[in-house]
Write an enzyme that holds these catalytic residues in place. Structure first.
Site, mmCIF file in Angstrom:
data_model
loop_
_atom_site.group_PDB
_atom_site.id
_atom_site.type_symbol
_atom_site.label_atom_id
_atom_site.label_comp_id
_atom_site.label_asym_id
_atom_site.label_seq_id
_atom_site.Cartn_x
_atom_site.Cartn_y
_atom_site.Cartn_z
ATOM 1 N N HIS A 1 39.082 40.165 47.147
ATOM 2 C CA HIS A 1 39.916 40.042 48.352
ATOM 3 C C HIS A 1 41.140 39.196 48.042
ATOM 4 O O HIS A 1 42.275 39.546 48.386
ATOM 5 C CB HIS A 1 39.097 39.415 49.480
ATOM 6 N N ASN A 2 40.926 38.063 47.376
ATOM 7 C CA ASN A 2 42.049 37.184 47.053
ATOM 8 C C ASN A 2 42.991 37.826 46.047
ATOM 9 O O ASN A 2 44.203 37.607 46.094
ATOM 10 C CB ASN A 2 41.527 35.852 46.509
ATOM 11 N N LYS B 1 34.863 38.259 47.837
ATOM 12 C CA LYS B 1 35.913 37.334 48.271
ATOM 13 C C LYS B 1 36.943 37.132 47.165
ATOM 14 O O LYS B 1 38.144 37.044 47.424
ATOM 15 C CB LYS B 1 35.294 35.989 48.663
ATOM 16 N N SER C 1 37.342 33.727 54.560
ATOM 17 C CA SER C 1 38.780 33.971 54.504
ATOM 18 C C SER C 1 39.416 33.822 55.870
ATOM 19 O O SER C 1 38.831 34.168 56.885
ATOM 20 C CB SER C 1 39.072 35.378 53.966
ATOM 21 N N GLU D 1 45.089 40.068 47.938
ATOM 22 C CA GLU D 1 46.021 39.184 48.652
ATOM 23 C C GLU D 1 47.209 38.809 47.755
ATOM 24 O O GLU D 1 48.357 38.809 48.203
ATOM 25 C CB GLU D 1 45.274 37.934 49.096
#
Length: 477
Positions: free
Chosen positions: A186-187, A183, A129, A190
């Site tokens: 995480h996105n 990940k 990232s 986001e």
């Protein structure tokens, strides 16, 4: 001639910047791209004069690497990754390592890991990232796979990762697909962060703030508790003018958002695992609704509602800034609480042994959601590793207590003014539902038992004991 320490396949911008980062840390690298002109252009351009050598065939590329070979694949997720592995694996030897650095679905990573292990090859699914700039200057890296595979690539990953307080923003997440799963979430977080910022912008715009005023507001916010990469770049966006029209660039960009799938994957995983992701889901749905531009334009002239922004202009601007800041801060906590709850739940299901504090720690630098308050998240899980929900930590409980009045007022003002704030609203709904000792689900259970004999539990009996009522017939007609 010495062999290369590292090999990379896939020379789109992320791949190019990542290999430039690796070379800048003292490692020699080899690169390969299916389109040879891309390889040649890179070698003649950004890689010129560096310890980077290009290859036009996979055979020569593999032969150029020091054993155990370390090959990172940076191509589009899905079938392209499988295609590269299918061509690459027969050329490698036992103990060589393949790293998938794209946004692959974690279940694909689990499958590939087992397939390659059967062939004697090591495999790590790695979330990277930070975008193009992070890849070049230092990303946040989330590797998942066997601990032995992590040790093979650890020196390189620790060298190229972003650093916060001297610590690299990379850690071994866990086995199998753990890295790509973290990940993915995480996105999803986001997505939530970005939508919440957009809703704050929507309120300010309706209240008559100019782009210059918005730039100042977000610049000021970036000096306090909301300090983050996304707040920082938002301030810069508002300060940027379009060279063709002279207007603020944000005003000439079409309001139709794109997405690559990780947000949807996160929401789908939440549904499958029984974890509420209302804020992230609202963000995904907001992007989908934004894509219906023509339908929205037509509906704007047909569906009734209050005059856009009604009443907002009468609120003192300084007061509104404080109120929206608090609503954004509180909702942001909810987005992280939901995402981390999902990571905790799925990590336990797969027995990945995830450390939420360590995960938050590597998000402090390099990645898109890097923010000051990630320090507080790390501290929260250090204080209580088995914390059931981030909202229950003493620090975050205090923030939610002090911000919630403004949070509620902002949602109420937006509803009265007809301004959509789905993520603010979903966040507040989650908070109020989570803190409710009793919800109306008792009526829902009665309904389910009425039409489907699904049974229910009673408040005056032991949990796990189920009952059914013989309900009266419904007379139709």
């Amino acid at each position: 001639m010495s062999k290369s320490d590292f090999g990379l396949i896939g020379l789109a911008v992320m791949g190019q910047n990542l290999v430039l980062n690796i070379e800048s840390r003292g490692f020699k690298a080899s690169v390969y791209n299916r389109t040879t002109t891309t390889t040649d252009g890179f070698l003649a351009g950004a890689a010129s004069g560096r310890s980077i050598e290009g290859h036009h065939t996979l055979e020569s590329f593999v032969a150029s690497l020091e054993r155990p070979r370390k090959v990172m694949i940076m191509v589009k997720a899905g079938a392209p990754v499988d295609a590269v592995i299918e061509q690459l694996a027969p050329l490698l030897e036992e103990g060589d390592l393949i790293i998938d650095g794209g946004n692959s679905l974690y279940t694909d990573t689990e499958r590939r890991s087992k397939e390659l292990e059967a062939k004697g090859l090591l495999f790590i699914g790695t979330g990277v990232s930070g975008g193009e700039e992070g890849a070049l200057k230092g990303p946040s890296i989330m590797p998942g796979g066997p601990a032995s595979s992590w040790e093979v690539i650890r020196p390189i990953f620790e060298a190229i990762a972003a650093k916060v307080d001297g610590e690299p923003c990379v850690t071994h997440i866990g086995p199998g697909g753990a890295g790509h799963y973290v990940k993915m979430v995480h996105n999803g977080i986001e997505y939530g962060d970005m939508q919440l910022i957009c809703e704050a912008y929507n309120l300010f715009q309706a209240a008559g703030f100019s782009a210059g005023e918005l730039a100042a507001v977000f610049e000021d916010w970036n000096q306090g508790d909301l300090e983050s990469y996304l707040i920082q770049i938002t301030a810069k966006i508002f300060a940027q003018n379009d060279p063709n029209t002279g207007q603020p660039i944000v005003d000439v960009i079409l309001d139709r958002a794109g997405q690559k799938g990780t947000g949807r994957w996160t929401v789908m995983s939440g549904v499958e695992s029984g974890v509420v992701l209302s804020t992230i889901n609202a963000a995904v749905e907001a992007r989908i609704l934004s894509s219906l531009k023509d339908e929205r334009v037509d509906a704007s002239g047909r569906l009734a509602g209050p005059e856009s922004g009604a009443g907002l202009a009468s609120i003192d601007k300084a007061k509104l800034v404080t109120m929206v800041r608090d609503a954004l801060h509180a909702s942001k906590i909810i987005s992280y609480a939901q995402g981390l709850d999902l990571i905790r739940k799925v990590g336990a299901e797969y027995d990945w042994g995830l450390d939420l504090g360590a995960i938050a720690k590597i998000w402090r630098g390099g990645c898109i959601i890097r923010a000051r308050f990630l320090n507080h998240i790390t501290e929260a899980y250090t204080r209580q590793p088995d914390l059931a929900n981030l909202m229950l930590d003493e620090y975050f409980e205090g923030v939610l207590r002090t911000t919630q009045q403004n949070w509620r007022e902002v949602v109420a003002i937006a509803v009265q003014a007809g301004i959509p704030v789905p993520a603010f609203t979903a966040s507040l709904g989650y908070y109020d539902s989570y803190r409710a000792a009793r919800l109306p689900a008792n009526l829902l259970q009665a309904q389910r038992d009425f039409f489907g004999a699904h049974t229910y539990e009673r408040v005056d009996r032991d949990r796990g004991e189920f009952f059914h009522t013989d309900w009266p017939d419904v007379i139709e007609g």
